[in-house]
Design an enzyme around this catalytic site. Structure first.
Site, mmCIF file in Angstrom:
data_model
loop_
_atom_site.group_PDB
_atom_site.id
_atom_site.type_symbol
_atom_site.label_atom_id
_atom_site.label_comp_id
_atom_site.label_asym_id
_atom_site.label_seq_id
_atom_site.Cartn_x
_atom_site.Cartn_y
_atom_site.Cartn_z
ATOM 1 N N ASP A 12 0.811 -1.223 0.000
ATOM 2 C CA ASP A 12 0.000 0.000 0.000
ATOM 3 C C ASP A 12 0.842 1.269 0.000
ATOM 4 O O ASP A 12 0.436 2.291 0.545
ATOM 5 C CB ASP A 12 -0.974 0.020 1.196
ATOM 6 C CG ASP A 12 -1.768 -1.258 1.302
ATOM 7 O OD1 ASP A 12 -2.246 -1.725 0.247
ATOM 8 O OD2 ASP A 12 -1.896 -1.804 2.403
ATOM 9 N N LYS A 15 2.254 1.925 -5.202
ATOM 10 C CA LYS A 15 3.035 1.410 -6.342
ATOM 11 C C LYS A 15 2.293 1.580 -7.661
ATOM 12 O O LYS A 15 2.884 1.937 -8.669
ATOM 13 C CB LYS A 15 3.353 -0.088 -6.130
ATOM 14 C CG LYS A 15 4.278 -0.341 -4.969
ATOM 15 C CD LYS A 15 4.543 -1.823 -4.782
ATOM 16 C CE LYS A 15 3.342 -2.576 -4.281
ATOM 17 N NZ LYS A 15 2.930 -2.249 -2.907
ATOM 18 N N GLY A 39 -3.922 -4.703 -3.978
ATOM 19 C CA GLY A 39 -4.941 -3.724 -4.361
ATOM 20 C C GLY A 39 -4.261 -2.535 -5.006
ATOM 21 O O GLY A 39 -3.434 -1.891 -4.383
ATOM 22 N N HIS A 40 -4.543 -2.291 -6.268
ATOM 23 C CA HIS A 40 -3.984 -1.104 -6.909
ATOM 24 C C HIS A 40 -5.132 -0.149 -7.194
ATOM 25 O O HIS A 40 -6.142 -0.568 -7.735
ATOM 26 C CB HIS A 40 -3.384 -1.387 -8.287
ATOM 27 C CG HIS A 40 -2.485 -2.562 -8.342
ATOM 28 N ND1 HIS A 40 -1.127 -2.459 -8.211
ATOM 29 C CD2 HIS A 40 -2.744 -3.855 -8.548
ATOM 30 C CE1 HIS A 40 -0.599 -3.653 -8.321
ATOM 31 N NE2 HIS A 40 -1.554 -4.519 -8.527
ATOM 32 N N GLN A 227 2.440 -5.998 -2.829
ATOM 33 C CA GLN A 227 2.802 -6.056 -1.396
ATOM 34 C C GLN A 227 4.115 -5.312 -1.130
ATOM 35 O O GLN A 227 4.439 -4.399 -1.876
ATOM 36 C CB GLN A 227 2.857 -7.510 -0.891
ATOM 37 C CG GLN A 227 1.483 -8.168 -0.787
ATOM 38 C CD GLN A 227 1.043 -8.836 -2.083
ATOM 39 O OE1 GLN A 227 1.815 -9.514 -2.737
ATOM 40 N NE2 GLN A 227 -0.203 -8.675 -2.460
HETATM 41 P P1 IMP Z 1 -2.122 -12.887 2.235
HETATM 42 O O1 IMP Z 1 -1.219 -12.310 1.206
HETATM 43 O O2 IMP Z 1 -3.574 -12.731 1.918
HETATM 44 O O3 IMP Z 1 -1.764 -14.311 2.574
HETATM 45 O O4 IMP Z 1 -1.920 -12.064 3.588
HETATM 46 C C1 IMP Z 1 -0.707 -12.137 4.323
HETATM 47 C C2 IMP Z 1 -0.378 -10.783 4.939
HETATM 48 O O5 IMP Z 1 -0.029 -9.876 3.906
HETATM 49 C C3 IMP Z 1 -1.541 -10.125 5.696
HETATM 50 O O6 IMP Z 1 -0.996 -9.393 6.786
HETATM 51 C C4 IMP Z 1 -2.118 -9.172 4.674
HETATM 52 O O7 IMP Z 1 -2.804 -8.108 5.276
HETATM 53 C C5 IMP Z 1 -0.870 -8.723 3.960
HETATM 54 N N1 IMP Z 1 -1.129 -8.277 2.586
HETATM 55 C C6 IMP Z 1 -1.378 -9.052 1.512
HETATM 56 N N2 IMP Z 1 -1.542 -8.307 0.415
HETATM 57 C C7 IMP Z 1 -1.380 -7.035 0.802
HETATM 58 C C8 IMP Z 1 -1.396 -5.790 0.085
HETATM 59 O O8 IMP Z 1 -1.570 -5.715 -1.133
HETATM 60 N N3 IMP Z 1 -1.174 -4.693 0.843
HETATM 61 C C9 IMP Z 1 -0.931 -4.742 2.170
HETATM 62 N N4 IMP Z 1 -0.895 -5.871 2.869
HETATM 63 C C10 IMP Z 1 -1.122 -7.003 2.187
#
Ligand code: IMP
Length: 454
Positions: A12, A15, A39-40, A227
């Site tokens: 977040d 990017k 999420g973009h 991420q």
């Molecule tokens: P997962 O990727 O859904 O397995 O989540 C694992 C961890 O990564 C959690 O703490 C999520 O909140 C975090 N996470 C996954 N994708 C994002 C993103 O795009 N932005 C911020 N945090 C993320």
């Protein structure tokens, strides 16, 4: 030459906006890890697009590639493509045949495991998209790849092997009754059809060959991370991480371009001027707290500076793009950025959201940590040690609310002096030049200091 975009913090960082900013000069945008957990938000021509799987460049008419390091939920992919088409766009998206497929049982298992962990402090706070279970199956050599969807016999064989195991895991280990998500015949039908549509639309590719050929034809490739560094499975705060490598090494393994190609190009670290986190895990510079995510919140209640956290959260619109959850908020954590810079070898920085902090009397950064009476300048290797760190704060004078639109037009020198002092401190600490400064959500609201293409 490639330009690789890497999140320097916890995701977040903005990017998508940076990809979009430099996107005019790019022909192909490739993602190298993650799936629809990303999420973009892309603002283009006054329209806002929220994407989770389709590379953000697709909004601007670029070819989007989901590399082999991605995990692909075909249902989300086609939903996003269809929604863009309805809004008059013609996204051109290719998918690596080597990428792994997220199946419905992965999402169910993601939820089951989080639920099982919820009584302890081990809950990760995942996005529930089945990301971890899909990467688990990839590493366990029982995954289903995009290429398998194109061959019904192989698809059936793989499902027949893996689905009974998944059903047993859900029912016998976790005691959860399973449904259609674990039914071989229905999965086969649904995923075979996804394979047909992928083939009809000419989407499957060998990503490494496709990108190499594009470069040989003189096309410019941008490699887009999702991420961020602190949730990297190797370099992040395990186990509160995602299950892939958002750091620059992942750009090579997740696309099929060699480390030499990635390293020969630019690697831009994307930094938010403060810190946000979705989900649990430590956050030494946290302000306030979010119930269910901030460790200890339920026992101790909100932390210090709740009002300030709330103010930044509202000003910055800090709610998850995918889940809508309020994000935890903290001051910029410089040890985290030093670690990120070493891991990914940033050649430039884009620092976003300095407008969000405008109007505060003073702005702090976590310059270092105190741990067992010692001062340390980078993040400890274990999450438990990281949680013990107390930030050593450094205070900067705040900067006023400003006409950011005008600043974006006039350039770097129009940024308020105190904000420039803040930016220059970050750049000096990391030894990396600033390429861009985000002063608002739109691509036009960015001060471009340097283009990675010149
Ligand atoms: P997962 O990727 O859904 O397995 O989540 C694992 C961890 O990564 C959690 O703490 C999520 O909140 C975090 N996470 C996954 N994708 C994002 C993103 O795009 N932005 C911020 N945090 C993320």
């Amino acid at each position: 030459m490639t330009v690789t975009i890497v999140g320097a913090q916890l995701g977040d960082e903005g990017k998508g906006g940076v990809v979009d900013l430099y996107g005019d000069r790019v022909d192909v945008v490739a993602r190298y890890q993650g799936g629809d957990n990303a999420g973009h938000t892309v603002v283009h021509g006054g329209e806002e697009y929220k994407l989770s799987l389709v590379p953000s460049g697709a909004v601007r008419g670029k070819i989007g590639v989901l590399g082999n390091g991605c995990v692909v939920n075909p249902a989300t992919l086609f939903e996003e493509i269809d929604a863009l088409r309805e809004r008059g766009l013609e996204p051109d998206v290719r998918v690596a045949e080597r990428a792994h497929v997220i199946l419905p049982y992965h999402r169910v298992l993601d939820g089951i495991e989080e639920e099982a962990k919820s009584d302890s402090n081990q809950k990760v706070g995942t996005t529930g998209r089945g990301i971890g279970p899909t990467y688990e199956d990839k590493a366990g050599r029982r995954g289903i790849r995009v290429g398998d969807l194109l061959d019904p016999d192989v698809l059936r064989e793989r499902l027949e092997y893996v689905v009974p195991q998944k059903r047993a895991l859900a029912e016998d280990v976790f005691g959860v009754k399973t449904g259609e998500e674990f039914d071989i015949a229905s999965l086969y039908e649904q995923y075979r059809r996804f394979g047909e549509r992928l083939a009809e639309e000419g989407m499957p590719v060998n990503a490494g060959d496709f990108l190499t050929d594009a470069m040989a034809d003189g096309r410019t490739v941008m490699v887009e991370g999702a991420q961020g560094t602190t949730i990297d499975i190797d370099h992040g705060n395990y186990p509160y991480v995602t299950s892939s490598n958002p750091t620059a090494g992942g750009a090579a393994t997740g696309t099929g371009l060699s480390p030499g190609v990635i390293g020969d190009g630019e690697v831009i670290g994307i930094v938010k001027a403060y810190l946000t986190r979705v989900g649990s895990g430590p956050l030494p510079t946290e302000l306030g707290g979010v119930a269910g995510d901030t460790p200890g919140y339920d026992e101790q209640g909100e932390g210090e500076n709740e009002e300030l956290a709330e103010y930044i959260r509202e000003e910055g619109g800090e709610y998850g793009t995918v889940t809508g959850r309020p994000r935890r908020v903290g001051w910029l954590d410089v040890p985290m950025l030093r670690h990120a810079t070493r891991v990914s070898g940033f050649t430039g920085l884009a620092i976003n959201h300095i407008d969000v902090l405008a109007g505060l009397e003073s702005v702090n950064v976590g310059h270092a940590y105190e741990l067992d009476g010692e001062t340390i300048e980078t993040t400890p290797t274990t999450t438990e040690r990281w949680a013990d760190c107390e930030p050593v704060l450094r205070e900067f004078d705040g900067w006023p609310e400003t006409d950011w639109e005008a600043v974006a037009n006039e350039g770097y020198d129009a940024i308020p002096a105190n904000a420039r002092a803040y930016l220059e401190y970050v750049s000096d600490e990391l030894g990396v030049p600033i390429y861009a400064v985000g002063v608002g959500p739109g691509r036009e609201q960015t001060v471009v200091v340097e283009s990675p293409f010149e």
